[in-house]
Design an enzyme around this catalytic site. Structure first.
Site, PDB file in Angstrom:
ATOM      1  N   ALA A  75       1.222  -2.631  -3.240  1.00  0.00           N
ATOM      2  CA  ALA A  75       0.948  -1.202  -3.412  1.00  0.00           C
ATOM      3  C   ALA A  75       2.181  -0.332  -3.179  1.00  0.00           C
ATOM      4  CB  ALA A  75      -0.170  -0.778  -2.468  1.00  0.00           C
ATOM      5  N   CYS A 328       2.445  -0.092   8.802  1.00  0.00           N
ATOM      6  CA  CYS A 328       3.772   0.272   8.306  1.00  0.00           C
ATOM      7  C   CYS A 328       4.504   1.242   9.230  1.00  0.00           C
ATOM      8  CB  CYS A 328       3.679   0.858   6.905  1.00  0.00           C
ATOM      9  SG  CYS A 328       3.044  -0.328   5.717  1.00  0.00           S
TER      10      CYS A 328
END
Length: 404
Positions: A75, A328
């Site tokens: 993604a 992340c």
């Protein structure tokens, strides 16, 4: 019961055993290991056929044309290709982009890169419930706006945006609409033909497929054009060069096939388990919900535990694999920028935990987690001077702290 209990399915999911079994057939000399771009022999033809089958399984999950699926590494790359690729291709039409301050880092950083080379980006802050209203977007539109990028389900809070209304607005204004649907596809039923979406990113490892493979949906009618970001052999209709990883693509296809089959039943299960978790902890004093239980994602529950530092709570809950937010941004000690954008004060943002449940979570897991949270909070607050002050009636918002 196996410990620790995995409750971080939004970071990644384990690969489904059926997916692994399928992938193993595409690696060794006895399997289908050919380069799908090799058109002169059987090995290449078989690999190409496997890719086509997987592409069909993926397009079947979201109900699009197979030619609208472009394979990427995940993604993050899909978001980069969608945002940079469309902005650069349509530069002559305009240079203004709209996104939200609660997007994934790969969207925000792509936008910041574009700002460095002359584009203007408007970052919309959501309301306190995490929602970006259609009026907020309408107010920020300019004559030179070329792209609106708004995610469907937020990866930290599970809050879902009204992408139908936003898509209709963009379509009316002839502005490209990109959706980061990484937390949606494979988790909630999704029929893209019901939306005015031009570009949509999603990933395999969020839905029980392998890591390292993802997709960008690129609408064909009306056709959306992109400037490619990786140049080379002209794979994927020239939009993303690079030898296709057949085993990973087959794995993603199989994951999509399974998701299509079980998604409704799995959705009901996740809602039940998420509610079981929330109902088990909601009556604890000074506990705040940062998710939307009605319109939000079924698999994400974000909760703030006041007067307890989030990392300390995670350490005391070692038997649970959980996170304070996005994987992340987990290396940062800063409070979640997503929660801060929603107007949540630093102390509460620091004390937030994201629980995300999935295919292999059981009722027994959740009941164990609830008991553990109760015990850990009790111990940590017993040691917390802030909790003692709060219980003594001190309003900590009025305290002037001496940091010297």
């Amino acid at each position: 019961m196996k410990l620790p209990i995995y409750l971080d399915y939004s970071a990644t999911t384990p690969v489904d055993p059926l997916v692994v079994k399928k992938m193993l057939k595409f690696l060794t000399i006895d399997g289908i290991f050919g380069n799908s771009a090799s058109r002169s022999h059987k090995f290449g033809w078989e690999a190409e056929e496997a890719v086509n089958i997987a592409r069909s399984q993926i397009s079947n999950l979201i109900n699009c044309d197979i030619r609208e699926i472009i394979f990427t590494s995940g993604a993050t790359e899909s978001n980069n290709l969608a945002i940079k690729g469309s902005a650069i291709f349509y530069k002559k039409k305009g240079s203004h982009i709209i996104t939200s301050s609660t997007e994934h880092k790969s969207v925000l950083d792509s936008c910041r890169y574009l700002e460095e080379i002359g584009y203007k980006v408007t970052y919309i802050k959501p309301k306190s419930n995490g929602i970006i209203s259609i009026k907020q977007i309408q107010k920020k539109l300019k004559k030179n706006t070329i792209l609106v990028s708004i995610m469907h389900i937020n990866n930290e809070t599970g809050v879902a945006q009204n992408i139908k209304k936003i898509g209709n607005l963009c379509f009316k204004k002839k502005i490209i609409f990109h959706v980061d649907a990484t937390q949606s596809i494979g988790k909630v039923p999704f029929n893209i033909s019901k939306y005015k979406i031009d570009l949509m990113s999603f990933s395999s490892h969020k839905m029980y497929g392998p890591k390292g493979i993802g997709c960008l949906y690129v609408k064909r009618k009306p056709r959306v054009r992109l400037s490619c970001q990786i140049h080379g052999g002209g794979h994927e209709r020239g939009l993303r060069s690079g030898t296709l990883p057949v085993h990973q693509i087959v794995g993603m296809g199989e994951a999509c096939r399974i998701a299509k089959k079980v998604i409704k039943k799995e959705n009901e299960k996740m809602i039940y388990l998420r509610n079981l978790l929330w109902n088990g902890i909601k009556n604890i004093e000074e506990v705040y919900l940062n998710s939307d239980l009605v319109k939000g994602a079924p698999h994400i529950l974000n909760v703030s535990f006041n007067y307890v530092e989030g990392e300390s709570l995670i350490m005391s809950l070692k038997e649970l694999a959980i996170s304070s937010g996005s994987a992340c941004t987990s290396s940062s000690l800063e409070p979640s920028y997503v929660l801060k954008s929603m107007g949540i004060k630093d102390e509460l943002a620091h004390s937030s935990i994201r629980f995300s449940i999935g295919r292999f979570t059981t009722e027994k897991n959740i009941n164990y987690a609830v008991k553990l949270i109760h015990n850990s909070l009790k111990k940590l607050r017993h040691l917390s001077p802030l909790w003692e002050m709060f219980k003594s009636g001190v309003n900590l918002d009025n305290v002037i702290w001496n940091h010297k």
